[in-house]
Design a protein around this motif. Structure first.
Motif, PDB file in Angstrom:
ATOM      1  N   ALA A  96       0.836  -1.212   0.000  1.00 55.88           N
ATOM      2  CA  ALA A  96       0.000   0.000   0.000  1.00 55.88           C
ATOM      3  C   ALA A  96       0.868   1.257   0.000  1.00 55.88           C
ATOM      4  CB  ALA A  96      -0.932  -0.010   1.215  1.00 55.88           C
ATOM      5  N   ILE A  97       1.958   1.236   0.744  1.00 55.73           N
ATOM      6  CA  ILE A  97       2.847   2.404   0.807  1.00 55.73           C
ATOM      7  C   ILE A  97       3.549   2.628  -0.527  1.00 55.73           C
ATOM      8  CG2 ILE A  97       4.896   3.402   1.906  1.00 55.73           C
ATOM      9  CD1 ILE A  97       4.029   1.915   4.490  1.00 55.73           C
ATOM     10  N   THR A  98       3.998   1.556  -1.161  1.00 59.25           N
ATOM     11  CA  THR A  98       4.677   1.718  -2.458  1.00 59.25           C
ATOM     12  C   THR A  98       3.735   2.320  -3.493  1.00 59.25           C
ATOM     13  OG1 THR A  98       4.179  -0.556  -3.158  1.00 59.25           O
ATOM     14  CG2 THR A  98       6.296  -0.176  -2.065  1.00 59.25           C
ATOM     15  N   ALA A 136       0.873   4.153  -2.858  1.00 57.03           N
ATOM     16  CA  ALA A 136       0.442   5.506  -2.473  1.00 57.03           C
ATOM     17  C   ALA A 136       1.585   6.512  -2.496  1.00 57.03           C
ATOM     18  CB  ALA A 136      -0.198   5.478  -1.088  1.00 57.03           C
ATOM     19  N   GLY A 137       2.792   6.048  -2.208  1.00 55.14           N
ATOM     20  CA  GLY A 137       3.920   6.967  -2.094  1.00 55.14           C
ATOM     21  C   GLY A 137       4.776   7.070  -3.337  1.00 55.14           C
ATOM     22  N   GLY A 138       4.548   6.158  -4.291  1.00 55.39           N
ATOM     23  CA  GLY A 138       5.353   6.177  -5.509  1.00 55.39           C
ATOM     24  C   GLY A 138       6.807   5.833  -5.260  1.00 55.39           C
ATOM     25  N   VAL A 139       7.043   4.938  -4.308  1.00 54.39           N
ATOM     26  CA  VAL A 139       8.414   4.513  -3.985  1.00 54.39           C
ATOM     27  C   VAL A 139       8.500   2.999  -4.117  1.00 54.39           C
ATOM     28  CG1 VAL A 139       8.830   6.436  -2.404  1.00 54.39           C
ATOM     29  CG2 VAL A 139       7.870   4.311  -1.513  1.00 54.39           C
ATOM     30  N   SER A 140       9.708   2.497  -4.185  1.00 59.62           N
ATOM     31  CA  SER A 140       9.899   1.050  -4.289  1.00 59.62           C
ATOM     32  C   SER A 140       9.923   0.421  -2.899  1.00 59.62           C
ATOM     33  CB  SER A 140      11.214   0.750  -5.007  1.00 59.62           C
ATOM     34  OG  SER A 140      12.308   1.141  -4.189  1.00 59.62           O
TER      35      SER A 140
END
Length: 199
Positions: free
Chosen positions: A35-37, A39-43
């Protein structure tokens, strides 16, 4: 090197901002690396590199917002010349923080934060020492002058903040408390419990 450090700081901010949004929308159960990847656009590699684990993200997020809350409380109390105005200011600052940052307040008053606080109390206190020391010094000076009751600083803190934290918890969990009313009513009642002979 500076550019790499700036990119790292930007990634940390992206992760923590996304984590708070997810927590606000879905609670702890919705807070996953996937979910964080998204929503945050990070790997996911960035998350593990900067935080070690999902738990590390939650710890960092809690520390970030605890630091912001303590900074607001420190500013409020250290700008006050006398004990009564300081007690009033810190109570109002806490309630204002809860009202202004409800998602962060929900996290800080959650079972997750409580568990972290119990498991890592000494580490958390050490990490926030720069913000906590001025509050303790302010309390000790007002206790010595007789403006505050002759009690150890941790007891003064508990008498002042205990009711405020209880109100904040009820507000974020149930929502049946008017924070503006609490800000008007609590300070005088709490002041009576900590006022010293010279007040």
């Amino acid at each position: 090197m500076i550019r790499k450090q700036q990119r790292g700081e930007a990634t940390v901010d992206q992760v923590l901002d996304a984590a708070l949004r997810i927590y606000a929308a879905s609670g702890e159960s919705g807070l996953t690396v996937d979910a964080i990847t998204k929503a945050g656009g990070v790997s996911s590699g960035s998350i593990y590199h900067h935080f070690g684990s999902l738990h590390g993200v939650v710890v960092a997020l809690t520390q970030r917002w605890l630091g912001r809350l303590l900074e607001q409380l420190t500013n409020a109390i250290t700008r006050s010349d006398d004990a009564r105005s300081g007690v009033r200011a810190v109570i109002r600052a806490y309630l204002e923080f809860v009202q202004t940052h409800p998602d962060a307040a929900r996290l800080l008053h959650s079972v997750t934060a409580d568990r972290e606080g119990m498991d890592r109390a000494e580490q958390i206190r050490d990490a926030q020492e720069a913000r906590l020391s001025p509050i303790a010094e302010w309390i000790n000076a007002r206790t010595e002058s007789g403006e505050l009751a002759a009690l150890p600083a941790p007891l003064i803190e508990s008498l002042v903040m205990g009711p405020v934290v209880a109100v904040a918890r009820r507000y974020v969990a149930v929502g049946d408390i008017d924070l503006d009313e609490a800000a008007r009513e609590l300070p005088d009642h709490i002041w009576q419990s900590v006022a010293g002979p010279a007040a």
